[in-house]
Design a protein around this motif. Structure first.
Motif, PDB file in Angstrom:
ATOM      1  N   UNK A   1      -4.519  55.227  46.807  1.00  0.00           N
ATOM      2  CA  UNK A   1      -4.945  54.951  45.593  1.00  0.00           C
ATOM      3  C   UNK A   1      -3.832  53.977  44.724  1.00  0.00           C
ATOM      4  N   UNK A   2      -4.350  52.906  44.213  1.00  0.00           N
ATOM      5  CA  UNK A   2      -3.334  52.008  43.568  1.00  0.00           C
ATOM      6  C   UNK A   2      -3.248  52.279  42.164  1.00  0.00           C
ATOM      7  N   UNK A   3      -1.770  51.879  41.530  1.00  0.00           N
ATOM      8  CA  UNK A   3      -1.808  52.095  40.282  1.00  0.00           C
ATOM      9  C   UNK A   3      -1.882  50.981  39.358  1.00  0.00           C
ATOM     10  N   UNK A   4      -2.208  49.875  39.941  1.00  0.00           N
ATOM     11  CA  UNK A   4      -2.490  48.727  38.930  1.00  0.00           C
ATOM     12  C   UNK A   4      -1.353  48.066  38.151  1.00  0.00           C
ATOM     13  N   UNK A   5      -0.150  48.321  38.653  1.00  0.00           N
ATOM     14  CA  UNK A   5       1.151  48.065  37.983  1.00  0.00           C
ATOM     15  C   UNK A   5       2.127  47.209  38.880  1.00  0.00           C
ATOM     16  N   UNK A   6       2.433  46.182  38.583  1.00  0.00           N
ATOM     17  CA  UNK A   6       3.330  45.312  39.362  1.00  0.00           C
ATOM     18  C   UNK A   6       2.776  45.088  40.527  1.00  0.00           C
ATOM     19  N   UNK A   7       3.543  44.642  41.534  1.00  0.00           N
ATOM     20  CA  UNK A   7       3.130  44.105  42.954  1.00  0.00           C
ATOM     21  C   UNK A   7       2.684  45.308  43.821  1.00  0.00           C
ATOM     22  N   UNK A   8       1.864  45.459  44.429  1.00  0.00           N
ATOM     23  CA  UNK A   8       1.238  46.481  45.261  1.00  0.00           C
ATOM     24  C   UNK A   8       0.543  45.905  46.658  1.00  0.00           C
ATOM     25  N   UNK A   9       0.910  46.816  47.699  1.00  0.00           N
ATOM     26  CA  UNK A   9       0.324  46.556  48.810  1.00  0.00           C
ATOM     27  C   UNK A   9      -1.168  47.305  49.102  1.00  0.00           C
ATOM     28  N   UNK A  10      -2.199  46.652  49.392  1.00  0.00           N
ATOM     29  CA  UNK A  10      -3.509  47.273  49.621  1.00  0.00           C
ATOM     30  C   UNK A  10      -3.934  47.234  50.983  1.00  0.00           C
ATOM     31  N   UNK A  11      -4.010  48.236  51.567  1.00  0.00           N
ATOM     32  CA  UNK A  11      -4.345  48.198  53.204  1.00  0.00           C
ATOM     33  C   UNK A  11      -5.594  47.999  53.402  1.00  0.00           C
ATOM     34  N   UNK A  12      -5.805  47.006  54.215  1.00  0.00           N
ATOM     35  CA  UNK A  12      -7.135  46.511  54.927  1.00  0.00           C
ATOM     36  C   UNK A  12      -7.273  47.326  56.127  1.00  0.00           C
ATOM     37  N   UNK A  13      -5.881  47.041  57.134  1.00  0.00           N
ATOM     38  CA  UNK A  13      -5.500  47.946  58.009  1.00  0.00           C
ATOM     39  C   UNK A  13      -4.599  49.076  57.548  1.00  0.00           C
ATOM     40  N   UNK A  14      -4.938  50.145  57.834  1.00  0.00           N
ATOM     41  CA  UNK A  14      -3.991  51.259  57.468  1.00  0.00           C
ATOM     42  C   UNK A  14      -2.293  51.249  57.859  1.00  0.00           C
ATOM     43  N   UNK A  15      -1.725  51.339  56.963  1.00  0.00           N
ATOM     44  CA  UNK A  15      -0.522  51.240  57.366  1.00  0.00           C
ATOM     45  C   UNK A  15       0.382  52.279  58.356  1.00  0.00           C
ATOM     46  N   UNK A  16      -0.351  53.284  58.533  1.00  0.00           N
ATOM     47  CA  UNK A  16       0.024  54.213  59.472  1.00  0.00           C
ATOM     48  C   UNK A  16      -0.884  54.238  60.948  1.00  0.00           C
ATOM     49  N   UNK A  17      -1.343  53.009  61.026  1.00  0.00           N
ATOM     50  CA  UNK A  17      -2.251  52.642  62.047  1.00  0.00           C
ATOM     51  C   UNK A  17      -2.167  51.388  62.631  1.00  0.00           C
ATOM     52  N   UNK A  18      -0.478  51.189  62.901  1.00  0.00           N
ATOM     53  CA  UNK A  18      -0.125  49.679  63.225  1.00  0.00           C
ATOM     54  C   UNK A  18       0.261  49.866  64.803  1.00  0.00           C
ATOM     55  N   UNK A  19      -0.101  48.784  65.510  1.00  0.00           N
ATOM     56  CA  UNK A  19       0.299  48.731  66.945  1.00  0.00           C
ATOM     57  C   UNK A  19       0.804  47.526  67.339  1.00  0.00           C
ATOM     58  N   UNK A  20       1.819  47.472  68.238  1.00  0.00           N
ATOM     59  CA  UNK A  20       2.383  46.205  68.521  1.00  0.00           C
ATOM     60  C   UNK A  20       1.403  45.461  69.344  1.00  0.00           C
ATOM     61  N   UNK A  21       1.257  43.941  69.043  1.00  0.00           N
ATOM     62  CA  UNK A  21       0.516  43.059  69.705  1.00  0.00           C
ATOM     63  C   UNK A  21      -0.686  43.076  68.996  1.00  0.00           C
ATOM     64  N   UNK A  22      -1.170  43.766  67.980  1.00  0.00           N
ATOM     65  CA  UNK A  22      -2.508  43.956  67.550  1.00  0.00           C
ATOM     66  C   UNK A  22      -2.193  43.493  65.798  1.00  0.00           C
ATOM     67  N   UNK A  23      -3.104  42.697  65.428  1.00  0.00           N
ATOM     68  CA  UNK A  23      -3.049  41.925  63.958  1.00  0.00           C
ATOM     69  C   UNK A  23      -3.327  43.406  63.015  1.00  0.00           C
TER      70      UNK A  23
END
Length: 268
Positions: free
Chosen positions: A164-186
């Motif tokens: 959930x975002x706070x809508x304050x300042x710069x924030x990252x919105x995951x399209x790919x979840x940040x805990x589901x990242x794999x080497x070689x994959x976009x």
């Protein structure tokens, strides 16, 4: 101490971080977890936080964690345990007691003001609502900047959940979840500024371990009109992402300065 200097949690660190464009900064802010993906019904994770020349290399200063905010998967606020501050890094532990994704962030926000009173230049920082009461009536050359800084990471126990975002300042919105990242994959993310797409922004991405190689191996991408950008991770490791923005004053809008520092882990 100047009587017009009012403390605000973490804002002094933000002032130093936002004083220059990111490309000119010598020191980078990071918040690094010992693990990002865990299993079971509960777990412990440790964190290091610092300001350094190379990401994840504790060689300059510990991070002031007075703005530390930990958001549990159910939206409640959790507390850090065993917090300590050393010469080069701050550390703390977090007991994960809920399944899902935890957002761990060090955040500062407020207004930075410089002005002259007679021949002397003075500065004040604090909440915008308090600005008028703290700037003398005879002040001249008043320059006010609304500033926000966020340094964060994400940890998941079990299955990932929405952030959930706070809508304050710069924030990252995951399209790919940040805990589901794999080497070689976009992986695709979006940047938003105060809840709106941050278009045409430069994002710097750096892999940890620079002490043990000859090249920094940094990547630079730019957000599209929706604030989206895509990264293909060259190999596994801990990565640092940064973006910053500075906007001049316009009409009744104050000058604006914001920085984002995110840390993610890419698995093999």
């Amino acid at each position: 101490m100047n009587k017009h200097l009012t403390p605000l949690a973490g804002l002094l660190a933000a002032l130093a971080a936002l004083a220059l464009p990111m490309s000119a900064q010598a020191h980078r802010a990071w918040l690094a977890p010992t693990s990002t993906v865990l299993s079971g019904t509960e777990a412990w994770v440790g964190f290091d936080a610092g300001m350094s020349n190379g990401v994840f290399v504790a060689d300059h200063a510990a991070m002031n964690l007075s703005g530390l905010t930990i958001t549990a998967p159910d939206g409640s606020t959790a507390q850090a345990a065993n917090a300590m501050t050393g010469r080069y890094r701050s550390t703390f532990d977090l007991h994960l007691t809920q399944a899902g994704t935890w957002r761990v962030a060090n955040v500062s926000s407020g207004v930075l003001v410089s002005y002259k009173q007679g021949a002397e230049t003075r500065r004040w920082r604090g909440p915008r609502a308090d600005m008028a009461a703290n700037i003398p009536a005879d002040a001249t050359d008043v320059v006010a900047t609304r500033a926000n800084s966020r340094t964060e990471t994400f940890v998941t126990l079990g299955e990932p959940t929405a952030i959930t975002l706070t809508a304050q300042g710069l924030e990252l919105v995951p399209v790919t979840h940040p805990n589901d990242l794999v080497a070689g994959e976009p992986a695709t993310f979006k940047l938003v500024r105060d809840g709106q797409p941050a278009a045409d922004m430069e994002v710097t991405i750096a892999r940890g371990g620079s002490r043990y190689r000859d090249h920094p191996e940094e990547m630079t991408v730019r957000t599209d009109t929706d604030g989206a950008f895509t990264v293909t991770w060259p190999e596994a490791g801990l990565y640092w992402m940064n973006a910053s923005v500075r906007l001049p004053a316009a009409g009744d809008q104050l000058a604006y300065s914001a920085a984002y520092n995110g840390v993610v882990e890419v698995l093999p």
